[in-house]
Write an enzyme that holds these catalytic residues in place. Structure first.
Site, PDB file in Angstrom:
ATOM      1  N   HIS A 160       0.807  -1.232   0.000  1.00 22.19           N
ATOM      2  CA  HIS A 160       0.000   0.000   0.000  1.00 22.19           C
ATOM      3  C   HIS A 160       0.841   1.285   0.000  1.00 22.19           C
ATOM      4  O   HIS A 160       0.776   2.088  -0.917  1.00 22.19           O
ATOM      5  CB  HIS A 160      -0.915   0.025   1.227  1.00 22.19           C
ATOM      6  CG  HIS A 160      -1.770  -1.170   1.384  1.00 22.19           C
ATOM      7  ND1 HIS A 160      -2.896  -1.430   0.615  1.00 22.19           N
ATOM      8  CD2 HIS A 160      -1.683  -2.210   2.252  1.00 22.19           C
ATOM      9  CE1 HIS A 160      -3.462  -2.555   1.002  1.00 22.19           C
ATOM     10  NE2 HIS A 160      -2.751  -3.054   1.990  1.00 22.19           N
TER      11      HIS A 160
HETATM   12  O1  RIB Z   1      -4.903  -0.224   4.800  1.00 19.48           O
HETATM   13  C1  RIB Z   1      -3.521  -0.170   4.558  1.00 19.48           C
HETATM   14  C2  RIB Z   1      -2.884   0.914   5.372  1.00 19.48           C
HETATM   15  O2  RIB Z   1      -3.068   0.676   6.760  1.00 19.48           O
HETATM   16  C3  RIB Z   1      -1.359   0.961   5.171  1.00 19.48           C
HETATM   17  O3  RIB Z   1      -0.913   2.268   5.358  1.00 19.48           O
HETATM   18  C4  RIB Z   1      -0.851   0.075   6.257  1.00 19.48           C
HETATM   19  O4  RIB Z   1       0.484   0.393   6.647  1.00 19.48           O
HETATM   20  C5  RIB Z   1      -1.797   0.424   7.368  1.00 19.48           C
HETATM   21  O5  RIB Z   1      -1.328   1.611   7.999  1.00 19.48           O
END
Ligand code: RIB
Ligand code: CA
Length: 342
Positions: free
Chosen positions: A271
């Site tokens: 992500h």
């Molecule tokens: O949903 C994914 C996000 O939530 C990313 O930033 C992961 O590191 C968590 O913080």
């Protein structure tokens, strides 16, 4: 030589010149002053390594940490670890908010492990935290920055920026744009059926940032779930035969397991690194300007982001919503930048 042949030759020359100029233009993106706000976190560490390995395009002014995936002491330690692994210990790390604005804190140790970094051993980094709180750093830095000069990448709950905006709304003058990893629309959520973790962990903070009027881009699950690891892509990283490649390979092999099982996917998303890739090579991504709202009401839609993709409501289009990305282009970029590290 006929006039037609001559014309064709001139046309080919022009087309070749045009392709060289456009490629050069795409590469010569302007160098950004950047503050990374983060809750490391497996994918946050990959994002930090990618950013810190790209000094030509990203002038990382500071890293600010927030509670999220794990508690603040560990997200702050892990940010310092990423900085150490990148060999960039001159970049200050400021610790910020230990809990969300309103809701009871939640964490994601089940995904990121007790230490917030799955698949590897952690240690106490040599260089400590910068003195002072991250929120004060944001206020001081953004207040005196040249107009609209600093980009913020928010990779965790938006608590730090929200607190800074509430205390000193005038800081928007120093903000060029804010790029957020968070939200979900077409994809559905990853912490509830409709909510993505960063939004669910502090929806009130996200709402403060949305209301501030800053230039906002969201990199939601809609796109990060299309940019997935594979055995080959991770082997490509491990084949770098350097510490960074080994660390990222070990982290990703462990981190993606839960998502692969939950979604029945052939790989897992990275992500937060997608936000940094967007800053480095925006041409890898596509999206559109939409109206975005977030639900802060208690109940099953708490933390849900609603992106009006088809402009049904004809409301203000306050966010650029990234919806697609070039997965192989992302991993090629990540691998090439990690090759620069030790
Ligand atoms: O949903 C994914 C996000 O939530 C990313 O930033 C992961 O590191 C968590 O913080
Ligand atoms: Ca994160």
């Amino acid at each position: 030589m006929s006039r037609f042949t001559l014309y064709l030759q001139q046309l080919l020359r022009s087309l070749m010149l045009l392709s060289v100029l456009s490629a050069t233009a795409a590469q010569a993106i302007e160098r950004r002053d950047l503050i990374i706000d983060t809750d490391p976190g497996a994918d946050d560490v990959v994002a930090l390594l990618l950013a810190l390995a790209s000094p030509e395009e990203l002038n990382v002014l500071a890293i600010t940490t927030v509670a999220g995936n794990v508690r603040l002491d560990k997200t702050s330690r892990n940010a310092r670890l990423a900085r150490e692994w990148a060999g960039r210990e001159e970049v200050p790390v400021y610790a910020g908010a230990p809990k969300p604005l309103v809701r009871t804190p939640i964490y994601a140790e089940n995904i990121h492990g007790q230490e917030g970094l799955p698949g590897i051993a952690v240690h106490e980094p040599v260089v400590g935290l910068a003195s002072g709180n991250a929120v004060d750093y944001l206020i001081q830095t953004l207040t005196k920055a040249p107009p609209h000069s600093i980009t913020l990448a928010l990779l965790g709950p938006e608590t730090n920026l929200a607190l800074a905006l509430v205390q000193a709304p005038e800081i928007t003058q120093g903000i060029k744009e804010v790029v957020v990893m968070g939200g979900a629309h077409f994809n559905g959520g990853n912490i509830t059926p409709v909510a993505e973790f960063n939004m669910f962990a502090d929806p009130h903070a996200a709402q403060v940032v949305l209301a501030s009027g800053v230039k906002l881009t969201y990199v939601p699950l809609d796109v990060t779930h299309k940019i997935l690891t594979s055995e080959l892509r991770i082997k490509q990283i491990e084949a770098l035969n350097n510490q960074a490649g080994k660390l990222v390979g070990d982290i990703l092999n462990e981190y993606v397991k839960a998502d692969m099982v939950q979604y029945g996917l052939p790989g897992g998303p990275v992500h937060d690194a997608s936000v940094i890739a967007y800053l480095l090579k925006p041409e890898l991504f596509s999206g559109r300007q939409v109206n975005l709202t977030i639900d802060t009401r208690e109940g099953v839609t708490f933390g849900q982001t609603v992106a009006d993709w088809y402009d049904t409501l004809k409301h203000d289009k306050n966010v650029f919503w990234v919806e697609n990305g070039d997965a192989q282009g992302f991993f090629d970029l990540l691998t090439s930048r990690l090759s620069r590290l030790k």
